[in-house]
Enzyme design. Structure first.
Site, PDB file in Angstrom:
ATOM      1  CB  THR A  57      53.505 -35.337  78.353  1.00  0.00           C
ATOM      2  OG1 THR A  57      54.604 -34.514  77.960  1.00  0.00           O
ATOM      3  CG2 THR A  57      52.220 -34.663  77.936  1.00  0.00           C
ATOM      4  CG  HIS A 103      40.277 -38.312  73.793  1.00  0.00           C
ATOM      5  ND1 HIS A 103      39.496 -37.193  73.931  1.00  0.00           N
ATOM      6  CD2 HIS A 103      41.476 -38.021  74.340  1.00  0.00           C
ATOM      7  CE1 HIS A 103      40.213 -36.253  74.540  1.00  0.00           C
ATOM      8  NE2 HIS A 103      41.414 -36.722  74.794  1.00  0.00           N
ATOM      9  NE  ARG A 123      47.683 -29.785  73.871  1.00  0.00           N
ATOM     10  CZ  ARG A 123      47.552 -28.762  74.693  1.00  0.00           C
ATOM     11  NH1 ARG A 123      48.601 -28.021  75.006  1.00  0.00           N
ATOM     12  NH2 ARG A 123      46.376 -28.478  75.220  1.00  0.00           N
ATOM     13  CD  GLU A 180      49.272 -33.202  69.084  1.00  0.00           C
ATOM     14  OE1 GLU A 180      48.811 -32.328  69.871  1.00  0.00           O
ATOM     15  OE2 GLU A 180      49.441 -32.994  67.883  1.00  0.00           O
ATOM     16  CB  CYS A 201      47.063 -39.149 103.388  1.00  0.00           C
ATOM     17  SG  CYS A 201      46.162 -38.051 102.271  1.00  0.00           S
ATOM     18  CB  CYS A 240      43.303 -34.673 102.269  1.00  0.00           C
ATOM     19  SG  CYS A 240      44.046 -33.202 102.950  1.00  0.00           S
TER      20      CYS A 240
END
Lengths: 119, 411, 483
Positions: free
Chosen positions: C42, C51, C308, C340, C402, C404
Site C-alpha cells: 500500500t 495530511h 487500506r 490506513e 526515458c 517521456c
C-alpha cells in the site's frame, strides 16, 4: 470438381478469387481485378509459396541476431523444416547484407540471405 | 552548451527523417544533420524483419532492414551528418535546437528544421483495460524489438489485442518462433490490417481471429494468467453473456499509434486534433516558418512508400522555402476523417492524403472550392485503415478567391 | 544464527521510517520484506498526501500522529532529499448545506491543532467552480515511494539489514527471544515490530489469537497526463458525500507533475486483489468532471489501486483508530495495526513513538558517524550548466533512455545500484521515474533491460517487473550453442 476461395496477397486490395479445379486441372478462375491475381491464384492452388523472414544467431557481432529472408518464395509446406535449420545455424560477424547464410536450404534450391549488415 | 550550425536539421532518423535528409541534400542543402535517439539509423525499420516494404517505391518487396539500408547508403553518399543516441530536448521559433548526448549539451542553429519524430504505441491505459497489472503485457512493437533485435522471447502462450498490421505481423512472428498464438482479438467486425497480412499471418497458421470482441479483464498476480474476452454489440457495449476466459501468459497490444509531438507542442506549433500531428501546407511547412513535418509524426501512414513521398517533398521544400503566406484552409467534410495538408498557400498539383470515417463501397470523392466542385474521383472501396491519396490541381484563381477547400464523400 | 535486537516485519513506509529512526542507535536491526523492493504494498499505491489533520477524529491517535508527522516533513525532506510540496488543499462547497459542513470541518481541524485554516468565498483555482472552500495551507504532497525508499536506503547505509523477497512464515517465542522462520532462513530477535500492513493479522496469529479482524478496502486511482497539470495547483476535495454510492473523488496534483483522480473505496475479500475495475474507472472520471468540468476524457495515462488495512467493517462504521502498542500477551511484540490514511503523514511521528516503545527494552545509545544518503535532483531538474558539468564528469549523464521524463542512463544505473539490492524494473521506475511517462515504458524498457543485462549481469530470465513471479521473458529467440 472443387472450388477454392483464396484471398490474393499481391496488392493491398486483397481480391477474393475463386478457382474451380478438377484434380490439378484448373477449369475456371474469377473474382480477380487485375492480371496479377490470375498468376497468384494459379500458383496458390497448385504450388503455394511464401517468402520466409526470420533471424539467425550471430557470434561476436554488435547485434546478437541478423535478420534473414529466403531469396525466393519457398513452398509453404517447407516453412517449418527451413525454420528448424535456421534455428540451428550460427554465423560469425561481420555479416554483410545480401550474404548467403545457408545455401539451398532444405533442398528447396533457395538460399537464406542476410537482410542487414552486422559489424 | 556546444554551438553548431547547419542548413537543415532533421529530428528523427527513421524512414521519414532519412528520406527527408537525402532529399534536402539532393535539392541543394549545403549540409544536413540527422539527430536520432537510438544507436542505429532507420528508426523502427531494423526490427521490421518482414517484407512488403518499398513495393510501390522501387518495385521490389524489401524487408525493413533492407529498405533502411537503401537510405543509409544514400545518407553516406550525401555526406549527411548523423548523431546517434542524441535526444532533442526542445527547439524554438528561431530555429534553434537544444539536444543532449554523451558529448554534452548542444545548441544547433539551423536554416530549417524537419520534424520526423515518428509515433509511439497506444498503451493499455489509453483504452483503460481493467484488471490486475501483471508482467507479460507488451505493446506489439516493443515485443518485436525484443524478439528481433535483442534475441529475447517475451512469452509462450500469446493473445494479441488489435488486428492492425503490427498485431498480425507479430502473430506470425511468434508462431514461427514456437509460441502458442491463441488468437487475435479485434473490436471491429473486420480486421484493420491488410487482407494480405490476414492471409499470410493468420490463415496460413490457423490462428483464430475473434472479431467484434474486446478484452474486458486481465488476470494475473505476478505474470499474466488469463484475459477475459467478450463480444461487443452495435454500440460497442459489452455483451456479458459472451464472456470467455482465455488462459495465456503474454498479451500483445496492437491498439494503434500516436504521433509524437511533444517537441512540436513545446515550440508552439499548431496541431491538428484529429491527425495528432502538425497542421501543414502543401510543402509540409508547419505554423512556424522554416519548420517542416513529415512521416508518422505528421500522420500515421500505412505504408513506408506513401510516407517517403511526403518526406522527400518536405526535404525539398525545407531547402527552397521562402516566407510563409496565409493560405486557404482545407476542411474534411462528410465521411472524411481528416485531410493532409490542412492548408494550401500556392497553386500547383497538390497531393492530398486522407482517411475516411467508415468502410464504404463505390464512393466518389469531391473537392470543392468555396462550394464549387474542382475535383472528383471514384473509388470502389475505402476504409479507415487504408489511406487514400488524391492529386488535385490548385489554380491561382482558387488561391486568390480565398475560399476554403473541402474534401468530402457523396454517394 | 545472527541475533538481532529488533526485527521489523514489513518494508513499507511504516517499517522503513521505524528502521531509520532505530538506525541512529547501536542496535542490530533487520527488516524482512516479502516483496522485491520496499514500498511493495500500500505504501506505493496511495494518494501521496501529507495530511493536515482536519479529516481525523479529535483525540484519536490518527489525529495526534498526523499533526505531529505533518510538522516533521519539511525538515525530513531537507535532510533526506525526497521532495515535499505544501500545495495546500481546498475542501470545496457547492451549496449552503455544504458550506455548513465546511464550518464543522474547520472546527474539527482547529480542535486537532491544525493551524491557519480559513474559509474563503473565492479560491485561486479558475477551473474549479464552487461557492466557498476551506483553505488548508499545511496540506502537502509527497511521492510516497520516493519517501519510503529514502528512509529505507538511509537505514540501510546505517547498517540496518534489509532482506527483500523474504517472507516470515512462522514465529516462536523462546524465553526472551523470538525465533523467526522465513523462506530465507531462521533469525533470532528480542523485539518484533509488526509493520506488515495488510498482513499484520497473520503475523499476530503466529504468536497469539488476534483480538481483531482486518477489512481490506481497495482504492482505485487514475493518473492524468502531465499536459493537464495546469488544471489545478492545490488539492481539491469535495465535502465527504452522504450518499453511499458517491465516491467523493479527490483531485490531487503529484510531486512529479501529474494529477491523480481518486481514490474509490471498496471493501474486498482478498487483500492481494489489486485489480482496477471498469466501473470504478468510469465513476472516477465522471465524478472528477463534476468537480473540474474541464478534465478531458482521454487524458488518462495510467491507473492503479491500493488497499487500506481497515480495522472496522462497514457494519462497524468503517472507522477505527490506530493500534500501536506492545502486545500484553506477547511482550516484545510491538504491533502496528490498521495504519490506513493518514498513515503516510503519521509515519515519521509513529516511528518516534515506536522508538520510545523499543527504548523500554534497551538502553538506546546513539551511534557516531550517522550517515545520510540525500537524494539528488533529477537530470531534468538541473540547469543547463549543471547538466553540462555532469556530462563532462560522466558521459552516461548524456544518454537519455526515458524519452517521456528525460531520464539518463546514469540515473538508471544509480537506481539499479541501490543499497537495498533491489533489481526489478519497478525498482528502477520508483527510484528514477523511467517508465512512468505517457508511453509507459514503450521506449525505455528495452534500454533498461540492456543495462540490466550488460552492466549488472542479470540473466534475461531473471528480469522481473516487480515481484519474483512477475518475470518478463521466457528465454532467448536463439540460444548460444556450444561449438
Amino acid at each position: 470438381m472443387v472450388e477454392k476461395e483464396i484471398t490474393c496477397i499481391v496488392c493491398p486490395i486483397g481480391c477474393k478469387i475463386f478457382v474451380r479445379m478438377d484434380g490439378t486441372n484448373i477449369k475456371k478462375i474469377d473474382g480477380y481485378k487485375c492480371k496479377r491475381g490470375i498468376g497468384y491464384a494459379r500458383s496458390e492452388v497448385l504450388d503455394p509459396r511464401r517468402v520466409l523472414t526470420s533471424s539467425v544467431l550471430v557470434s561476436n557481432g554488435e547485434w546478437p541476431l541478423v535478420s534473414v529472408k529466403t531469396s525466393k518464395p519457398i513452398p509453404k509446406n517447407k516453412i517449418f523444416d527451413v525454420l528448424k535449420i535456421i534455428r540451428n545455424t550460427k554465423v560469425k560477424a561481420p555479416v554483410k547484407i545480401g550474404q548467403v547464410i545457408i545455401k539451398n536450404v532444405a533442398e528447396t534450391k533457395i538460399d537464406i540471405i542476410a537482410t542487414k549488415s552486422v559489424k | 552548451m556546444i554551438e553548431h550550425s547547419v542548413d537543415v536539421a532533421v529530428i528523427g532518423g527513421g524512414p521519414a527523417g532519412l528520406a527527408a535528409a537525402v532529399s534536402a541534400r539532393e535539392n541543394g542543402a549545403k549540409d544536413a544533420l540527422i539527430l536520432d535517439r537510438n544507436s542505429w539509423l532507420g528508426g523502427i525499420l531494423p526490427q521490421c524483419i518482414h517484407d512488403g516494404f518499398g513495393v510501390e517505391e522501387t518495385g521490389i518487396s524489401m524487408t525493413g532492414p533492407e529498405y533502411a539500408n537503401m537510405y543509409t547508403n544514400a545518407v553516406k553518399k550525401q555526406a549527411i551528418d548523423v548523431w546517434n543516441e542524441t535526444m532533442v530536448l526542445e527547439f524554438n521559433k528561431k530555429l534553434e535546437i537544444t539536444a543532449v548526448n554523451k558529448k554534452g549539451l548542444h545548441k544547433i542553429k539551423t536554416k530549417s528544421i524537419i520534424l520526423a519524430m515518428g509515433c509511439r504505441e497506444k498503451t493499455r491505459w489509453n483504452v483503460l483495460i481493467p484488471g490486475d497489472r501483471p508482467s507479460g503485457i507488451f505493446t506489439a512493437g516493443v515485443a518485436q524489438a525484443f524478439i528481433n533485435l535483442y534475441n529475447i522471447l517475451p512469452g509462450k502462450n500469446v493473445v494479441i489485442l488489435g488486428s492492425g498490421d503490427v498485431g498480425l505481423i507479430m502473430a506470425r512472428r511468434l508462431k514461427l518462433e514456437g509460441a502458442n498464438v491463441l488468437g487475435v482479438v479485434e473490436i471491429l467486425p473486420y480486421a484493420s490490417g491488410l487482407p494480405r497480412n490476414v492471409v499470410q499471418c493468420l490463415d496460413d497458421y490457423d490462428i483464430p481471429m475473434f472479431l467484434n470482441h474486446t478484452i474486458t479483464c486481465i488476470k494475473g498476480r505476478g505474470r499474466l494468467e488469463s484475459v477475459t474476452i467478450a463480444q461487443v454489440g452495435k454500440n460497442m457495449n459489452i455483451l456479458p453473456e459472451t464472456k470467455q476466459e482465455i488462459k495465456c501468459d503474454t498479451l500483445l497490444l496492437s491498439l494503434g499509434l500516436i504521433p509524437e509531438n511533444e517537441l512540436s507542442k513545446g515550440a508552439g506549433i499548431e496541431l491538428d486534433n484529429i491527425t495528432g500531428g502538425p497542421v501543414v501546407d502543401q510543402d509540409y511547412m508547419t505554423s512556424i516558418s522554416g519548420v517542416f513535418a513529415c512521416g508518422n509524426c505528421l500522420q500515421v501512414y500505412d505504408t513506408v512508400d506513401a510516407l517517403a513521398v511526403g518526406a522527400k517533398h518536405a526535404g525539398k521544400y525545407a531547402v527552397t522555402w521562402k516566407s510563409k503566406n496565409d493560405g486557404l484552409k482545407v476542411k474534411s467534410g462528410k465521411d472524411v476523417r481528416y485531410v493532409v495538408p490542412q492548408k494550401i498557400t500556392k497553386k500547383g498539383t497538390t497531393r492530398f492524403t486522407l482517411r475516411v470515417e467508415k468502410p464504404m463501397q463505390n464512393v466518389t470523392f469531391y473537392v470543392k472550392s468555396g462550394g464549387d466542385e474542382i475535383f472528383k474521383k471514384k473509388l470502389r472501396w475505402v476504409n479507415p485503415a487504408n489511406m487514400v491519396e488524391i492529386n488535385v490541381d490548385i489554380s491561382d484563381k482558387m488561391i486568390n478567391s480565398k475560399k476554403d477547400l473541402e474534401v468530402s464523400i457523396d454517394g | 544464527m545472527k541475533n538481532f535486537h529488533v526485527a521489523i516485519i514489513g518494508g513499507g513506509i511504516i517499517g522503513s521510517t521505524i528502521a531509520w529512526e532505530l538506525s541512529r542507535y547501536k542496535l542490530n536491526t533487520i527488516v524482512f520484506e516479502k516483496g522485491s523492493d520496499v514500498a511493495s504494498g500500500t505504501s506505493k499505491a496511495n494518494s501521496g498526501v501529507v495530511h493536515s489533520g482536519i479529516n481525523s477524529r479529535p483525540t484519536s491517535l490518527k489525529a495526534k500522529f498526523c499533526v505531529e508527522g505533518n510538522q516533521l516533513f519539511q525538515q525530513l525532506s531537507d535532510q533526506l532529499g525526497f521532495s515535499v510540496k505544501f500545495t495546500g488543499k481546498y475542501v470545496i462547497a457547492r451549496n449552503n448545506e455544504e458550506i455548513k459542513e465546511l464550518k464543522k470541518l474547520k472546527q474539527v481541524g482547529e480542535q486537532n491543532g491544525v493551524p491557519n485554516l480559513e474559509i474563503k468565498t473565492e479560491i485561486n483555482e479558475p477551473n474549479v467552480p464552487c461557492e466557498a472552500a476551506l483553505w488548508v495551507p499545511t496540506a502537502g504532497i509527497v511521492s510516497p515511494y520516493q519517501m519510503t525508499i529514502a528512509f529505507a536506503e538511509n537505514a540501510a547505509i546505517n547498517n540496518v539489514e534489509f532482506l527483500l523477497e523474504t517472507e516470515v512464515v512462522g514465529i516462536k517465542k523462546q524465553n526472551e527471544t523470538f525465533l523467526i522462520k522465513t523462506n530465507k532462513g531462521e533469525f533470532k530477535s528480542n523485539i518484533i515490530v509488526n509493520a506488515a500492513g495488510l498482513n499484520c493479522r497473520s503475523i499476530v496469529s503466529m504468536l497469539e489469537k488476534p483480538d481483531f479482524n482486518i477489512y481490506p478496502c481497495r482504492g482505485e486511482y487514475l493518473i492524468l497526463d502531465k499536459n493537464y497539470n495546469n488544471l489545478v495547483s492545490s488539492m481539491i476535495y469535495p465535502i465527504p458525500p452522504r450518499e453511499v454510492d458517491v465516491l467523493g473523488v479527490h483531485i490531487t496534483p503529484t510531486i512529479e507533475g501529474n494529477i491523480l483522480l481518486g481514490p474509490s473505496a471498496e471493501f474486498i475479500e482478498d487483500p492481494e486483489d489489486k485489480k482496477t475495475t471498469k466501473e470504478m474507472m468510469n465513476q472516477l472520471l465522471i465524478e472528477a468532471k463534476k468537480i473540474i468540468p474541464s478534465i478531458p476524457d482521454k487524458g488518462v495515462i495510467s491507473a492503479y489501486s491500493g488497499t487500506r488495512c481497515k480495522l472496522a467493517s462497514p457494519e462497524e462504521g468503517r472507522w477505527a483508530d490506530y493500534r500501536i502498542e506492545e502486545s500484553k500477551q506477547t511482550p516484545g511484540l510491538i504491533n502496528l495495526l490498521g495504519i490506513e490514511s493518514p498513515g503516510l503523514t503519521a509515519a515519521p511521528a509513529i516511528a518516534k513513538y515506536v522508538t520510545e516503545l523499543v527504548s523500554k527494552h534497551f538502553d538506546l545509545k546513539e551511534k557516531t558517524g550517522f550517515k545520510v544518503k540525500k537524494q539528488g535532483k533529477r537530470f531534468n531538474e538541473l540547469s543547463k550548466e549543471e547538466q553540462s558539468k555532469l556530462i563532462k564528469k560522466d558521459s552516461r549523464w548524456g544518454r537519455i533512455v526515458c524519452r517521456c521524463e528525460h531520464i539518463t542512463e546514469k540515473e538508471v544505473i544509480d537506481a539499479l545500484s541501490n543499497p537495498l539490492g533491489a533489481k526489478t524494473l519497478s525498482s528502477v521506475k520508483y527510484r528514477c521515474r523511467a517508465g512512468m511517462g505517457r508511453c509507459q515504458g514503450g521506449f525505455c524498457t528495452q534500454h533498461i533491460v540492456r543495462i540490466m543485462e550488460e552492466k549488472f549481469n542479470v540473466d534475461v530470465k531473471d528480469i522481473n517487473l516487480k515481484s519474483p513471479e512477475s518475470y518478463l521473458f521466457v528465454g532467448r529467440t536463439r540460444e548460444v550453442k556450444n561449438d
